[in-house]
Design a protein around this motif. Structure first.
Motif, PDB file in Angstrom:
ATOM      1  N   LEU A  45      53.654  35.330  32.843  1.00  0.00           N
ATOM      2  CA  LEU A  45      53.234  36.602  32.283  1.00  0.00           C
ATOM      3  C   LEU A  45      52.984  37.610  33.391  1.00  0.00           C
ATOM      4  CD1 LEU A  45      50.681  35.169  29.697  1.00  0.00           C
ATOM      5  CD2 LEU A  45      53.050  35.864  29.280  1.00  0.00           C
ATOM      6  N   SER A  46      53.287  38.846  33.145  1.00  0.00           N
ATOM      7  CA  SER A  46      53.044  39.900  34.134  1.00  0.00           C
ATOM      8  C   SER A  46      51.559  39.952  34.490  1.00  0.00           C
ATOM      9  CB  SER A  46      53.470  41.258  33.580  1.00  0.00           C
ATOM     10  OG  SER A  46      54.856  41.291  33.378  1.00  0.00           O
ATOM     11  N   HIS A  47      51.306  40.113  35.772  1.00  0.00           N
ATOM     12  CA  HIS A  47      49.952  40.307  36.315  1.00  0.00           C
ATOM     13  C   HIS A  47      49.072  39.064  36.258  1.00  0.00           C
ATOM     14  CE1 HIS A  47      51.326  44.392  36.138  1.00  0.00           C
ATOM     15  NE2 HIS A  47      51.309  44.393  34.819  1.00  0.00           N
ATOM     16  N   ARG A  48      49.612  37.926  35.893  1.00  0.00           N
ATOM     17  CA  ARG A  48      48.858  36.673  35.819  1.00  0.00           C
ATOM     18  C   ARG A  48      49.573  35.637  36.675  1.00  0.00           C
ATOM     19  NH1 ARG A  48      48.800  39.495  31.274  1.00  0.00           N
ATOM     20  NH2 ARG A  48      46.896  39.663  30.050  1.00  0.00           N
ATOM     21  N   THR A  67      40.337  39.940  37.259  1.00  0.00           N
ATOM     22  CA  THR A  67      39.366  41.011  37.464  1.00  0.00           C
ATOM     23  C   THR A  67      37.951  40.480  37.709  1.00  0.00           C
ATOM     24  OG1 THR A  67      39.025  41.245  35.082  1.00  0.00           O
ATOM     25  CG2 THR A  67      40.714  42.650  36.098  1.00  0.00           C
ATOM     26  N   ASN A  68      37.829  39.178  37.928  1.00  0.00           N
ATOM     27  CA  ASN A  68      36.534  38.603  38.293  1.00  0.00           C
ATOM     28  C   ASN A  68      36.773  37.397  39.199  1.00  0.00           C
ATOM     29  OD1 ASN A  68      36.780  36.110  36.635  1.00  0.00           O
ATOM     30  ND2 ASN A  68      36.685  37.556  34.926  1.00  0.00           N
ATOM     31  N   ALA A  69      35.715  36.934  39.824  1.00  0.00           N
ATOM     32  CA  ALA A  69      35.839  35.850  40.800  1.00  0.00           C
ATOM     33  C   ALA A  69      36.346  34.556  40.168  1.00  0.00           C
ATOM     34  CB  ALA A  69      34.501  35.615  41.497  1.00  0.00           C
ATOM     35  N   ASP A  70      35.927  34.251  38.957  1.00  0.00           N
ATOM     36  CA  ASP A  70      36.368  33.014  38.309  1.00  0.00           C
ATOM     37  C   ASP A  70      37.882  32.989  38.149  1.00  0.00           C
ATOM     38  OD1 ASP A  70      35.872  30.475  36.974  1.00  0.00           O
ATOM     39  OD2 ASP A  70      36.451  31.519  35.137  1.00  0.00           O
ATOM     40  N   ALA A  71      38.465  34.098  37.732  1.00  0.00           N
ATOM     41  CA  ALA A  71      39.923  34.170  37.577  1.00  0.00           C
ATOM     42  C   ALA A  71      40.621  34.080  38.933  1.00  0.00           C
ATOM     43  CB  ALA A  71      40.314  35.461  36.867  1.00  0.00           C
ATOM     44  N   THR A  72      40.054  34.704  39.939  1.00  0.00           N
ATOM     45  CA  THR A  72      40.651  34.665  41.280  1.00  0.00           C
ATOM     46  C   THR A  72      40.595  33.261  41.877  1.00  0.00           C
ATOM     47  OG1 THR A  72      40.326  37.005  41.730  1.00  0.00           O
ATOM     48  CG2 THR A  72      40.412  35.554  43.639  1.00  0.00           C
ATOM     49  N   SER A  96      31.068  35.874  46.195  1.00  0.00           N
ATOM     50  CA  SER A  96      30.339  34.778  46.840  1.00  0.00           C
ATOM     51  C   SER A  96      30.662  33.416  46.231  1.00  0.00           C
ATOM     52  CB  SER A  96      28.835  35.044  46.811  1.00  0.00           C
ATOM     53  OG  SER A  96      28.387  35.210  45.485  1.00  0.00           O
ATOM     54  N   SER A  97      30.966  33.363  44.939  1.00  0.00           N
ATOM     55  CA  SER A  97      31.290  32.077  44.310  1.00  0.00           C
ATOM     56  C   SER A  97      32.633  31.514  44.771  1.00  0.00           C
ATOM     57  CB  SER A  97      31.298  32.225  42.783  1.00  0.00           C
ATOM     58  OG  SER A  97      32.350  33.081  42.381  1.00  0.00           O
ATOM     59  N   LEU A  98      33.417  32.313  45.490  1.00  0.00           N
ATOM     60  CA  LEU A  98      34.735  31.870  45.953  1.00  0.00           C
ATOM     61  C   LEU A  98      34.688  31.149  47.299  1.00  0.00           C
ATOM     62  CD1 LEU A  98      36.804  34.996  44.899  1.00  0.00           C
ATOM     63  CD2 LEU A  98      36.625  32.791  43.725  1.00  0.00           C
ATOM     64  N   SER A 158      44.975  39.328  44.165  1.00  0.00           N
ATOM     65  CA  SER A 158      44.081  38.716  43.173  1.00  0.00           C
ATOM     66  C   SER A 158      42.715  39.337  43.431  1.00  0.00           C
ATOM     67  CB  SER A 158      44.059  37.190  43.324  1.00  0.00           C
ATOM     68  OG  SER A 158      43.408  36.608  42.216  1.00  0.00           O
ATOM     69  N   PRO A 159      42.476  40.529  42.880  1.00  0.00           N
ATOM     70  CA  PRO A 159      41.410  41.410  43.339  1.00  0.00           C
ATOM     71  C   PRO A 159      39.979  41.018  43.008  1.00  0.00           C
ATOM     72  CG  PRO A 159      42.645  42.428  41.569  1.00  0.00           C
ATOM     73  CD  PRO A 159      43.360  41.163  41.911  1.00  0.00           C
ATOM     74  N   ALA A 160      39.755  40.150  42.031  1.00  0.00           N
ATOM     75  CA  ALA A 160      38.393  39.760  41.640  1.00  0.00           C
ATOM     76  C   ALA A 160      37.549  40.972  41.270  1.00  0.00           C
ATOM     77  CB  ALA A 160      37.720  38.944  42.750  1.00  0.00           C
ATOM     78  N   CYS A 161      38.190  42.040  40.839  1.00  0.00           N
ATOM     79  CA  CYS A 161      37.520  43.310  40.552  1.00  0.00           C
ATOM     80  C   CYS A 161      38.247  44.073  39.459  1.00  0.00           C
ATOM     81  CB  CYS A 161      37.541  44.216  41.790  1.00  0.00           C
ATOM     82  SG  CYS A 161      36.430  43.756  43.102  1.00  0.00           S
ATOM     83  N   ALA A 162      37.522  44.986  38.851  1.00  0.00           N
ATOM     84  CA  ALA A 162      38.155  45.961  37.967  1.00  0.00           C
ATOM     85  C   ALA A 162      38.961  46.933  38.820  1.00  0.00           C
ATOM     86  CB  ALA A 162      37.102  46.700  37.165  1.00  0.00           C
ATOM     87  N   SER A 163      39.867  47.637  38.194  1.00  0.00           N
ATOM     88  CA  SER A 163      40.814  48.499  38.906  1.00  0.00           C
ATOM     89  C   SER A 163      40.476  49.980  38.859  1.00  0.00           C
ATOM     90  CB  SER A 163      42.208  48.318  38.296  1.00  0.00           C
ATOM     91  OG  SER A 163      42.150  48.647  36.909  1.00  0.00           O
ATOM     92  N   PHE A 164      39.470  50.350  38.091  1.00  0.00           N
ATOM     93  CA  PHE A 164      39.271  51.749  37.720  1.00  0.00           C
ATOM     94  C   PHE A 164      38.881  52.684  38.864  1.00  0.00           C
ATOM     95  CE2 PHE A 164      38.181  49.227  33.852  1.00  0.00           C
ATOM     96  CZ  PHE A 164      39.376  49.476  33.199  1.00  0.00           C
ATOM     97  N   ASP A 165      38.578  52.161  40.025  1.00  0.00           N
ATOM     98  CA  ASP A 165      38.273  53.045  41.152  1.00  0.00           C
ATOM     99  C   ASP A 165      39.527  53.732  41.685  1.00  0.00           C
ATOM    100  OD1 ASP A 165      39.217  50.568  42.070  1.00  0.00           O
ATOM    101  OD2 ASP A 165      38.146  50.744  43.974  1.00  0.00           O
ATOM    102  N   GLN A 166      40.698  53.093  41.544  1.00  0.00           N
ATOM    103  CA  GLN A 166      41.933  53.657  42.093  1.00  0.00           C
ATOM    104  C   GLN A 166      43.110  53.659  41.118  1.00  0.00           C
ATOM    105  OE1 GLN A 166      42.818  51.625  45.787  1.00  0.00           O
ATOM    106  NE2 GLN A 166      40.983  52.407  46.780  1.00  0.00           N
TER     107      GLN A 166
END
Length: 185
Positions: A45-48, A67-72, A96-98, A158-166
Motif C-alpha cells: 500500500l502507498s505510504h505504508r 505518524t507515531n513511534a509505534d508505527a515507526t 524515546s520508545s524507539l 518513517s517520520p513518527a510524526c504528523a505531517s501538518f507542519d510542512q
C-alpha cells in the motif's frame, strides 16, 4: 515459503501478515506456487512501508503513514543500516520508545518542528543531522547511504510524526519523498 527476497514485504510485521494469509490460502487449498506468485506480485500500500526502488546497495522505503513511534518501530526492523528520515509534528512521548531499535540506525535526518526535540532524544545514542526539510534530508541520507557502501542500506522515511507542519497530510509528504527518490533512480 521463501519471502526474504521480496523487497516490498520487509519487516517482522509483514512476515506475520504473510503467515496469516498463507494459513488462510492453505485452508482454501491454494497451491504454494500460486501463493508465492501472489506475494511477489503484491506491491503493498502507498505510504505504508512502500518499496520505491533500489540504486546500487541502497533501497528506498516510504513509510509516511507512520505518524507515531509505534508505527515507526516496525519499519526500524528492516535493516541494520538505516538512514532514517524522521520528524514533523511530534506526538506525546516523541521517539524515546524507539530506543531498542537505535542500533539499526546508521544516521538519522531530522525534519520539521520535532527536529530539536528529537535531537535531544537521540544525542549520544544515534548520529543525526538537523536538515529542516524533507528534500534536504533525502539528499543527505541518499549521499551518505551511497558513500558508506553498506550492503542492505535503506533510506527510510518513517517520520513518527504528523505531517501538518510542512505538508497537507501524510500522503503529500510521502508523495514528495517518492518523487525525490524517483529523480535519483
Amino acid at each position: 515459503i521463501p519471502i526474504g527476497d521480496i523487497p516490498h514485504l520487509k519487516g517482522a510485521h509483514n512476515a506475520q501478515n504473510i503467515a496469516a494469509a498463507y494459513g488462510v490460502a492453505k485452508v482454501l487449498g491454494i497451491n504454494n506456487n500460486v501463493i508465492i506468485e501472489a506475494l511477489r506480485s503484491f506491491r503493498g500500500l502507498s505510504h505504508r512501508m512502500q518499496y520505491i526502488g533500489k540504486s546500487g546497495n541502497v533501497s528506498y522505503y516510504n513509510d509516511s503513514k507512520a505518524t507515531n513511534a509505534d508505527a515507526t518501530a516496525k519499519a526500524l526492523t528492516i535493516s541494520e543500516h538505516i538512514y532514517w528520515i524522521v520528524g514533523g509534528l511530534a506526538k506525546d512521548g516523541g521517539i524515546s520508545s524507539l530506543e531498542p531499535y537505535f542500533n539499526n540506525i546508521t544516521q538519522a535526518y531530522l525534519i520539521g518542528d520535532a527536529q530539536e526535540e528529537f535531537a535531544h532524544q537521540l544525542k549520544g545514542k544515534v548520529p543525526f543531522s538537523k536538515c529542516g526539510t524533507l528534500d534536504v534530508a533525502f539528499r543527505a541520507a541518499n549521499l551518505a547511504a551511497h558513500q558508506d557502501g553498506h550492503n542492505g542500506a535503506v533510506v527510510l522515511l518513517s517520520p513518527a510524526c504528523a505531517s501538518f507542519d510542512q505538508f497537507e497530510n501524510f500522503g503529500a509528504r510521502g508523495d514528495s519523498f517518492v518523487n525525490l527518490v524517483r529523480e535519483e533512480l
